[in-house]
Design a protein around this motif. Sequence first.
Motif, PDB file in Angstrom:
ATOM      1  N   SER A  80       0.883  -1.163  -0.028  1.00 21.90           N
ATOM      2  CA  SER A  80      -0.027  -0.034  -0.032  1.00 21.90           C
ATOM      3  C   SER A  80       0.986   1.241   0.024  1.00 21.90           C
ATOM      4  CB  SER A  80      -0.961   0.189   1.355  1.00 21.90           C
ATOM      5  OG  SER A  80      -0.345   0.461   2.431  1.00 21.90           O
ATOM      6  N   CYS A  81       0.254   2.440  -0.544  1.00 26.22           N
ATOM      7  CA  CYS A  81       1.098   3.483  -0.689  1.00 26.22           C
ATOM      8  C   CYS A  81       1.633   3.998   0.831  1.00 26.22           C
ATOM      9  CB  CYS A  81       0.622   4.499  -1.039  1.00 26.22           C
ATOM     10  SG  CYS A  81      -1.110   4.944  -0.424  1.00 26.22           S
ATOM     11  N   ARG A 134       5.944  -3.222   7.076  1.00 25.53           N
ATOM     12  CA  ARG A 134       4.331  -3.744   7.352  1.00 25.53           C
ATOM     13  C   ARG A 134       4.448  -4.813   8.356  1.00 25.53           C
ATOM     14  NH1 ARG A 134      -0.842  -4.158   4.736  1.00 25.53           N
ATOM     15  NH2 ARG A 134       0.112  -2.973   2.988  1.00 25.53           N
ATOM     16  N   HIS A 182      -4.557   8.895  -0.811  1.00 21.31           N
ATOM     17  CA  HIS A 182      -3.034   8.303  -1.336  1.00 21.31           C
ATOM     18  C   HIS A 182      -2.010   9.050  -0.456  1.00 21.31           C
ATOM     19  CE1 HIS A 182      -0.246   6.435  -4.071  1.00 21.31           C
ATOM     20  NE2 HIS A 182       0.339   7.845  -4.139  1.00 21.31           N
ATOM     21  N   THR A 217      -1.143  -7.762   1.965  1.00 21.32           N
ATOM     22  CA  THR A 217      -0.455  -6.628   1.490  1.00 21.32           C
ATOM     23  C   THR A 217      -1.227  -5.472   0.510  1.00 21.32           C
ATOM     24  OG1 THR A 217       0.000  -8.010  -0.484  1.00 21.32           O
ATOM     25  CG2 THR A 217       1.873  -7.823   1.213  1.00 21.32           C
ATOM     26  N   ASN A 218      -2.372  -5.792   0.543  1.00 22.93           N
ATOM     27  CA  ASN A 218      -3.560  -5.107  -0.312  1.00 22.93           C
ATOM     28  C   ASN A 218      -4.195  -4.211   0.644  1.00 22.93           C
ATOM     29  OD1 ASN A 218      -3.032  -6.098  -2.852  1.00 22.93           O
ATOM     30  ND2 ASN A 218      -4.385  -7.905  -2.372  1.00 22.93           N
ATOM     31  N   THR A 219      -4.128  -4.166   1.919  1.00 17.72           N
ATOM     32  CA  THR A 219      -4.613  -3.510   3.026  1.00 17.72           C
ATOM     33  C   THR A 219      -3.938  -2.210   3.145  1.00 17.72           C
ATOM     34  OG1 THR A 219      -5.460  -5.486   4.127  1.00 17.72           O
ATOM     35  CG2 THR A 219      -5.521  -3.301   5.387  1.00 17.72           C
ATOM     36  N   TRP A 220      -4.704  -1.243   3.111  1.00 17.97           N
ATOM     37  CA  TRP A 220      -4.062   0.184   3.328  1.00 17.97           C
ATOM     38  C   TRP A 220      -3.696   0.610   4.511  1.00 17.97           C
ATOM     39  CZ3 TRP A 220      -7.656   4.096  -0.033  1.00 17.97           C
ATOM     40  CH2 TRP A 220      -7.586   3.621  -1.317  1.00 17.97           C
TER      41      TRP A 220
END
Length: 141
Positions: A24-25, A43, A136, A82-85
């Motif tokens: 995520s950003c 993370r 973002h 890994t797709n979780t913000w």
Amino acid sequence: KYIKIFFFNLFFFFIRKIYIYTMSCLFDSLSKHSKSHSSLQIRNIICNYLQNDPILIGEDRFSKLLGGPEKLMPYIRTMRNTNTWGSAYEIRAFCEIFQVVILVKTPENRWIEFIPFRLKHTKHPQKIKLDWNGCHYEPIL
């Protein structure tokens, strides 16, 4: 011929961007300020820290901020994806773990300052700047 080359170059520009930003950003932005940790490592370090239910804001443990101890492990499982913000919780955790001040620029050109509660190493901690457009994050280097 030139239009074809333009679109070909544009395609590889986007592919390169997708390849570079694999997490995520927020985690990508934090890793740009780290000399030794990747997005995935950051993370995982943050998730491990939060899993121990630290005092995160004021006197409150992280689980209390989430709404109760039963919500802690589901949150950590989701955040390990890994797709979780990431959110302000993860910024706060990074700040505490690495003993850095994080300045986040908002869309209104204001700054939100995250300061470690207990500075352990120095009176003048490193400062990290991030730009947040409302959905973002980008590093300000």
